[in-house]
Design an enzyme around this catalytic site. Structure first.
Site, short mmCIF file in Angstrom:
data_model
loop_
_atom_site.label_atom_id
_atom_site.label_comp_id
_atom_site.label_asym_id
_atom_site.label_seq_id
_atom_site.Cartn_x
_atom_site.Cartn_y
_atom_site.Cartn_z
N MET A 177 3.79 6.90 -2.14
CA MET A 177 5.16 7.13 -2.61
C MET A 177 5.23 7.50 -4.08
SD MET A 177 7.35 7.02 -0.20
CE MET A 177 7.69 6.28 1.40
N PHE A 195 0.81 -1.22 0.00
CA PHE A 195 0.00 0.00 0.00
C PHE A 195 0.84 1.27 0.00
CE2 PHE A 195 0.80 0.16 4.55
CZ PHE A 195 0.64 1.50 4.89
N LYS A 196 2.11 1.16 0.41
CA LYS A 196 2.96 2.35 0.45
C LYS A 196 3.14 2.98 -0.93
CE LYS A 196 3.69 1.59 4.85
NZ LYS A 196 4.95 1.28 5.50
N ASP A 197 2.97 2.18 -1.99
CA ASP A 197 3.09 2.73 -3.35
C ASP A 197 2.07 3.84 -3.61
OD1 ASP A 197 5.17 1.04 -4.30
OD2 ASP A 197 3.73 -0.56 -4.69
N THR A 199 7.81 0.49 3.41
CA THR A 199 8.07 1.90 3.11
C THR A 199 9.35 2.04 2.29
OG1 THR A 199 6.95 2.74 5.07
CG2 THR A 199 8.61 4.15 4.10
#
Length: 475
Positions: A117, A112-114, A145
């Site tokens: 980011m 989910f960090k994409d 992350t």
């Protein structure tokens, strides 16, 4: 729109400046002076937008100093369908009759960090170009992350990344994603300690204003407000998609609840912002693993982070965090935006190791809609197994923490959504334990585990980290 520090010692600054600075000069975290609000009628008007277009609408409420056309270009580039497996970018998938997964792991690093980011990479490159500046990103990761940041920033002009990770505390897949990158602007550092030790090093160097300015340090951890604002978008998206089948009158009164697997409190903080902005969210359900400091806090009102030695290594490693940085932004709201009061609580945290807000405990659920629960390894295995048996869908251990706790807060007439954290491919051991088979790697990542890895091992030492950065920083 201007931004201030949770501790009251920062002049109001525009969005672009908060992207570059990360941590506020007084050691606090940046927050909006006034959180923007959006009417339900306006949210309804966004129903037919694609994800990049919705991101432009939501983020523009924060990034008022960036021209609208540039912001739209950034969002289109960040959420390009060539980078994401699903054409919807964020698909919603029912798992049984009562719970729906919000698919946040369709991006290049399968986590989910994409979602934040990819936007932050575009925004940082734009801002640095506009200001003719360079930036050395100093970050800490408990798993996802780091790879998301490095994939978003590799090869970007004017940016270098120094990413700290806890030695031996990530899955083999997570290590391979990060350490196999060969771009010269990417530097991986494995710290002898746990995630909280990595995070403390980031804060120590970021709090040294002379070193920070001399070496142009910034952050992409969830202390960077740019990540929080980008994550707000998918709460709007989730409500819109969850209510698509309803008529206009039914939609006007339909609330959802959202369960969020939580470690550093950034993802659920974005939900808190979305709820305050106007998204009809009844409950924000925080799901913790065995490192359940946040669950203890929301149940008792007492916040007592654990030491590194007391932080468990678990089978949902991205949540192996005992001191959640973003909780400070929530407490800032809890104390009515009083920076002096918040600074006093954090002084207690530094001197006494805890603070007591039991007098405010009822407000957590009643005013802010936040409830919580804990999941264990046995719970994760059982949940992965039951979801697979009932639906054929395989979920990762962090998402399993979310599903387990979500089941404890189901309410008639209130759809329960769980934010997916990562693809199960990243955690094959627990998946095999649960269902007897290892999840297959996507074809484009088939050789990842066999690639050479490049990482510098380092003790938990601020002095050694300073020297490493000094020798390699862009100036």
């Amino acid at each position: 729109m201007k931004f201030i520090s949770t501790r009251g010692g920062m002049d109001p600054a525009p969005f672009s400046e908060t992207l570059i600075e990360g941590l506020a000069p007084d050691g606090g975290l940046t927050v909006p002076e006034h959180l923007p609000t959006v009417s339900l009628a306006e949210i309804e008007s966004w129903r037919d937008l694609r994800y990049p277009e919705l991101a432009t609408e939501v983020i523009s409420r924060f990034a008022t100093d960036i021209p609208r056309a540039e912001l739209a270009r950034m969002c289109a580039a960040a959420y390009d369908s060539e980078k994401f497996v699903s054409p919807e970018i964020v698909p919603l998938t029912p798992i049984g009759e009562t719970i729906t997964l919000v698919g946040l792991s369709e991006g290049p690093t399968l986590a989910f960090k994409d979602m934040a980011m990819q936007f932050l990479g575009e925004a940082l490159e734009y801002v640095l170009t506009q200001h003719e500046r360079t930036l050395n990103i100093l970050g800490a990761t408990s798993g996802d992350t780091g790879s998301a940041a490095e994939y978003a920033l590799r090869g970007k002009d004017g940016v270098s990344v120094f990413m700290l990770s806890p030695q031996g505390r990530m899955s083999a897949f997570q290590r391979a994603q990060m350490y196999s990158l060969t771009e010269p602007n990417i530097h991986n550092i494995a710290i002898d300690g746990v995630f909280d030790d990595c995070q403390n090093l980031v804060k120590e160097l970021s709090g040294d204003l002379e070193f920070k300015r001399a070496h142009h340090l910034g952050t992409v951890n969830s202390i960077n407000l740019g990540r929080i604002t980008a994550q707000v978008v998918y709460y709007f998206w989730a409500w819109l998609r969850a209510t698509d089948a309803l008529g206009a009158e039914a939609r006007s009164t339909q609330h959802i609840s959202v369960t969020v697997p939580s470690g550093n409190f950034g993802n659920i903080l974005s939900g808190h912002f979305a709820r305050r902005m106007g998204v009809p969210i009844r409950r924000l359900v925080l799901a913790a693993n065995e490192n359940n400091v946040l669950d203890d806090f929301f149940r008792t009102g007492i916040y007592r982070p654990r030491s590194a030695a007391q932080t468990h290594a678990t089978s949902s490693p991205s949540m192996d965090i005992s001191k959640a940085s973003n909780l400070e932004r929530f407490i800032f709201d809890l104390v009515g935006g009083d920076g002096t009061a918040l600074a006093g609580l954090w002084q207690l945290l530094d001197t006494e190791g805890s603070f007591d807000l039991t007098a405010e405990r009822d407000r957590f659920a009643d005013e802010f809609g936040i409830v919580s629960g804990t999941s264990t390894h046995e719970d994760r295995v059982s949940t992965i197994r039951s979801v697979h048996a009932e639906t054929g869908i395989i979920i990762d251990p962090h998402t399993a923490d979310g599903v387990k706790v979500a089941r404890e807060y189901l309410e008639p007439g209130v759809p329960m959504l769980v934010l997916e954290t990562a693809k199960p491919t990243k955690f094959p051991d627990i998946v095999e334990e649960a269902i007897g088979e290892r999840p297959a790697l996507p074809p484009h990542l088939g050789g990842l585990l066999d690639l050479p890895q490049y990482v510098t091992e380092m003790p938990d030492s601020a002095a050694e980290l300073r020297n490493f950065i000094s020798e390699r920083a862009l100036l």
